[in-house]
Design a protein around this motif. Structure first.
Motif, short mmCIF file in Angstrom:
data_model
loop_
_atom_site.label_atom_id
_atom_site.label_comp_id
_atom_site.label_asym_id
_atom_site.label_seq_id
_atom_site.Cartn_x
_atom_site.Cartn_y
_atom_site.Cartn_z
N UNK A 92 0.84 -1.20 0.00
CA UNK A 92 0.00 0.00 0.00
C UNK A 92 0.87 1.25 0.00
N UNK A 93 1.66 1.42 -1.04
CA UNK A 93 2.53 2.59 -1.15
C UNK A 93 1.85 3.67 -1.97
N UNK A 94 2.47 4.85 -1.99
CA UNK A 94 1.94 5.94 -2.81
C UNK A 94 2.25 5.68 -4.28
N UNK A 95 1.24 5.80 -5.10
CA UNK A 95 1.38 5.58 -6.54
C UNK A 95 1.13 6.88 -7.29
N UNK A 96 1.71 7.03 -8.49
CA UNK A 96 1.44 8.23 -9.29
C UNK A 96 -0.04 8.40 -9.60
N UNK A 97 -0.51 9.62 -9.50
CA UNK A 97 -1.91 9.95 -9.78
C UNK A 97 -1.93 11.13 -10.75
N UNK A 98 -2.61 10.97 -11.86
CA UNK A 98 -2.70 12.05 -12.85
C UNK A 98 -3.75 13.07 -12.40
N UNK A 99 -3.40 14.35 -12.51
CA UNK A 99 -4.32 15.41 -12.11
C UNK A 99 -5.21 15.83 -13.29
N UNK A 100 -5.95 14.90 -13.82
CA UNK A 100 -6.95 15.18 -14.85
C UNK A 100 -6.39 15.91 -16.05
N UNK A 101 -6.98 17.06 -16.35
CA UNK A 101 -6.59 17.84 -17.52
C UNK A 101 -5.13 18.28 -17.43
N UNK A 102 -4.68 18.62 -16.24
CA UNK A 102 -3.28 19.05 -16.08
C UNK A 102 -2.32 17.94 -16.47
N UNK A 103 -2.69 16.71 -16.15
CA UNK A 103 -1.84 15.59 -16.50
C UNK A 103 -1.77 15.31 -17.98
N UNK A 104 -2.73 15.84 -18.74
CA UNK A 104 -2.77 15.63 -20.18
C UNK A 104 -2.05 16.72 -20.97
N UNK A 105 -1.54 17.74 -20.29
CA UNK A 105 -0.81 18.80 -20.99
C UNK A 105 0.43 18.20 -21.64
N UNK A 106 0.65 18.45 -22.91
CA UNK A 106 1.83 17.89 -23.58
C UNK A 106 3.12 18.29 -22.87
N UNK A 107 3.98 17.34 -22.71
CA UNK A 107 5.30 17.49 -22.13
C UNK A 107 5.26 17.84 -20.63
N UNK A 108 4.61 18.95 -20.27
CA UNK A 108 4.58 19.37 -18.87
C UNK A 108 3.75 18.44 -18.01
N UNK A 109 2.65 17.92 -18.55
CA UNK A 109 1.76 17.05 -17.79
C UNK A 109 2.46 15.84 -17.19
N UNK A 110 3.14 15.03 -18.02
CA UNK A 110 3.83 13.86 -17.47
C UNK A 110 4.94 14.20 -16.49
N UNK A 111 5.51 15.39 -16.63
CA UNK A 111 6.61 15.77 -15.73
C UNK A 111 6.09 16.22 -14.37
N UNK A 112 5.12 17.12 -14.36
CA UNK A 112 4.69 17.75 -13.11
C UNK A 112 3.38 17.20 -12.54
N UNK A 113 2.51 16.69 -13.37
CA UNK A 113 1.15 16.39 -12.91
C UNK A 113 0.76 14.93 -13.06
#
Length: 301
Positions: A110-131
């Motif tokens: 039960x560790x912390x896993x990556x979670x995409x922040x919706x629309x922010x996570x879909x921003x090209x290039x920046x999304x995968x890096x920060x969100x």
């Protein structure tokens, strides 16, 4: 770059804690030990209760208790701050190794896993890096501006900076120097414990002895690099994280560089940065809080 943020987050938490501690005039060289105790405590709580957030709370509590010892010795007993910090690092290293023996090699489900922040996570290039990061990374995004506002835009922050610069003057204006130093030393220890917990609950969800691998010392150096500013500490942490991640990427790409040299990169970079920043600080007269490392005795005011 996404890995740089992940690798830099434990250093960021510890550096933010050290900034608060040093802003109050107390030097804490026990960050490494507090991170280790936080790492083993966080893992133990997380695996015992099956909830990583309880692990985070346990790690912060453990780091805060270690810092409380440091505060008692340095603020109340006026012990040498350098010696006390080094002693706590040695104590934390041994204590974490002893407490962590039953947990060696046990994976944390039960560790912390990556979670995409919706629309922010879909921003090209920046999304995968920060969100597309884990919740503790997002917590660090919030913590940095909050601490910046606390230090520079609130009355509490003004009192903190006053105590760190000139405790006698702050005391004459009715600010309790001892209380302020106790509060921020303990807060700094809690954040160091959080940095350790990030390693054992999110970054590499398991417990290994000495798993901080000197990150506590890098955090202490980073405070100087950041000139005691939380925002600069954030960027500095990601730079150090990037240097750390670069070694793994170079190995994956098949670059023929000895692995021992790649592991040395973050620490070589730390030394280089300290030399550069120190020279710049001397030239621009930008230094540490005026009372950093100095005892304050109200009877001598």
């Amino acid at each position: 770059m996404a890995t740089a943020i992940t690798a830099g987050t434990p250093i960021l938490f510890a550096a933010l804690g050290e900034i608060l501690t040093e802003r109050s005039g107390i030097l804490n060289l026990g960050v490494e030990g507090m991170m280790l105790v936080g790492a083993v405590s966080g893992f133990a709580f997380a695996i015992s209760f099956g909830n990583p957030w309880i692990g985070v709370l346990g790690a912060m509590l453990a780091g805060g208790l270690m810092a409380l010892i440091h505060a008692f010795l340095t603020v109340t007993m006026q012990a040498n701050q350098v010696v006390t910090g080094l002693a706590l690092t040695l104590f934390g290293t041994g204590l974490s190794g002893f407490l962590g023996k039953p947990f060696i090699g046990i994976p944390l489900e039960n560790s912390f896993k990556p979670v995409s922040l919706g629309i922010l996570g879909d921003i090209p290039y920046l999304g995968p890096i920060f969100f597309q990061q884990d919740p503790l990374v997002y917590l660090s995004y919030i913590l940095v501006p909050v601490l910046w506002l606390l230090i520079y835009k609130t009355r509490a922050g003004l009192n903190l900076r006053a105590v760190g610069e000139n405790p006698a003057s702050a005391d004459s204006l009715g600010v309790s120097v001892y209380r302020v130093r106790y509060i921020y030393v303990v807060m700094g220890g809690m954040l160091a414990g959080l940095g350790g917990a990030y390693l054992s609950i999110a970054y590499a969800p398991t417990w290994l002895e000495h798993m901080t691998a000197g990150r506590g010392w890098i955090a202490v150096a980073l405070v100087i690099f950041a000139t005691w500013n939380p925002v600069r500490a954030m960027f500095g942490s990601y730079i150090f994280g990037g240097i750390d991640a670069l070694g793994f990427r170079a190995q994956a790409m098949g670059i023929m560089i000895p692995s021992f040299f790649l592991k040395m990169l973050p620490y070589i970079f730390t030394i280089v940065v300290l030399i550069i920043v120190t020279r710049k600080a001397l030239a621009n007269r930008v230094g540490a809080p005026g009372a950093l490392g100095l005892h304050y005795d109200r009877e001598e005011r």
